[in-house]
Motif scaffolding. Structure first.
Motif, short mmCIF file in Angstrom:
data_model
loop_
_atom_site.label_atom_id
_atom_site.label_comp_id
_atom_site.label_asym_id
_atom_site.label_seq_id
_atom_site.Cartn_x
_atom_site.Cartn_y
_atom_site.Cartn_z
N THR A 117 0.86 -1.16 0.00
CA THR A 117 0.00 0.00 0.00
C THR A 117 0.91 1.22 0.00
O THR A 117 1.85 1.28 0.79
CB THR A 117 -0.91 0.01 1.25
OG1 THR A 117 -1.69 -1.18 1.23
CG2 THR A 117 -1.81 1.22 1.27
N GLY A 118 0.63 2.16 -0.90
CA GLY A 118 1.52 3.31 -1.02
C GLY A 118 0.80 4.63 -0.89
O GLY A 118 -0.40 4.74 -1.13
N SER A 119 1.59 5.62 -0.50
CA SER A 119 1.10 6.99 -0.45
C SER A 119 2.29 7.91 -0.69
O SER A 119 3.44 7.51 -0.50
CB SER A 119 0.44 7.30 0.89
OG SER A 119 1.39 7.19 1.93
N VAL A 127 8.86 14.53 -4.39
CA VAL A 127 7.72 13.67 -4.09
C VAL A 127 8.30 12.43 -3.41
O VAL A 127 9.14 11.73 -3.98
CB VAL A 127 6.95 13.28 -5.37
CG1 VAL A 127 5.86 12.26 -5.04
CG2 VAL A 127 6.34 14.51 -6.02
N ILE A 128 7.86 12.19 -2.18
CA ILE A 128 8.35 11.05 -1.41
C ILE A 128 7.23 10.03 -1.31
O ILE A 128 6.16 10.31 -0.76
CB ILE A 128 8.80 11.51 0.00
CG1 ILE A 128 9.89 12.57 -0.14
CG2 ILE A 128 9.27 10.30 0.81
CD1 ILE A 128 10.15 13.34 1.13
N THR A 129 7.46 8.86 -1.90
CA THR A 129 6.47 7.78 -1.91
C THR A 129 6.92 6.69 -0.95
O THR A 129 8.07 6.25 -1.00
CB THR A 129 6.31 7.20 -3.32
OG1 THR A 129 5.90 8.26 -4.20
CG2 THR A 129 5.28 6.09 -3.36
N THR A 130 6.01 6.27 -0.09
CA THR A 130 6.29 5.19 0.86
C THR A 130 5.35 4.03 0.55
O THR A 130 4.14 4.21 0.45
CB THR A 130 6.06 5.67 2.30
OG1 THR A 130 6.89 6.82 2.54
CG2 THR A 130 6.40 4.58 3.31
N ILE A 149 10.76 6.01 -1.78
CA ILE A 149 11.29 6.49 -3.06
C ILE A 149 11.18 8.01 -3.06
O ILE A 149 10.10 8.55 -2.81
CB ILE A 149 10.49 5.91 -4.24
CG1 ILE A 149 10.46 4.38 -4.15
CG2 ILE A 149 11.06 6.38 -5.57
CD1 ILE A 149 9.21 3.76 -4.69
N THR A 150 12.27 8.70 -3.36
CA THR A 150 12.28 10.16 -3.38
C THR A 150 12.62 10.62 -4.79
O THR A 150 13.73 10.37 -5.28
CB THR A 150 13.31 10.71 -2.37
OG1 THR A 150 13.02 10.16 -1.08
CG2 THR A 150 13.26 12.22 -2.32
#
Length: 176
Positions: A117-119, A127-130, A149-150
């Motif tokens: 699950t990502g946000s 944009v930092i995605t976890t 991910i940055t």
């Protein structure tokens, strides 16, 4: 007599417990390595057609490489992943949440699949995605994973003209 029998049983129970405490505890072979795995690398994402302000269907291709992995009992030293999918997206809504599987391919020849699950959040021009979730298949099955991910945040000018067509940034994966 009953007192002696109870005392003898208690003494035997204490002796068995003490010997059990000295016996080594073995892990089943399927339990996986006890170590934590930490990987560092880069991700390149391409968008076709380019992302503009008005949302439209965009084919997104990701390619990630972990050049350095430590832990995991030492066998895994590098890895990679790649995906291609289409979503409805625009520069104003790059931060929507999502749910998808991601397959990591290791230098050992095997894989791990995360049910993630990502946000995403925007901070300091990035944009930092976890992505978080359990490893459901393959190496490290049953462990929890988190990937961060940055990527550089798109400039408004690119969103108004040709659109955002690619971005490259850093990625970190932790499996515990």
């Amino acid at each position: 007599m009953a007192v002696r029998g109870t005392s003898a049983r208690a003494l035997v129970s204490v002796a068995v417990a003490a010997l059990g405490a000295l016996a080594p505890v073995t892990r089943p072979a399927w339990a996986g390595p006890p170590a934590l795995l930490q990987c560092q690398g880069t991700e390149t994402t391409t968008y076709q057609p380019g992302v503009v302000f008005r949302p439209r269907n965009i084919e997104i291709t990701t390619s990630g490489r972990f050049a350095s992995c430590v832990g995991g009992a030492g066998a895994v030293t590098s890895g990679s992943y790649g995906e291609r999918f289409t979503i409805l997206v625009g520069c104003d809504d790059l931060l929507d949440g999502f749910h998808r599987s991601r397959t990591f391919r290791w230098n050992t020849g095997d894989t791990s699949v995360i049910d993630g699950t990502g946000s995403s959040t925007a901070a300091a021009g990035q944009v930092i995605t976890t992505i978080t979730g359990p490893i459901t298949t393959g190496r490290f099955r049953g462990r929890k994973a988190i990937e961060v991910i940055t990527l550089p945040q798109p400039s408004a000018l690119r969103c108004l003209t040709t659109g955002l067509t690619n971005a490259t940034g850093v990625t970190t994966l932790t499996i515990a």
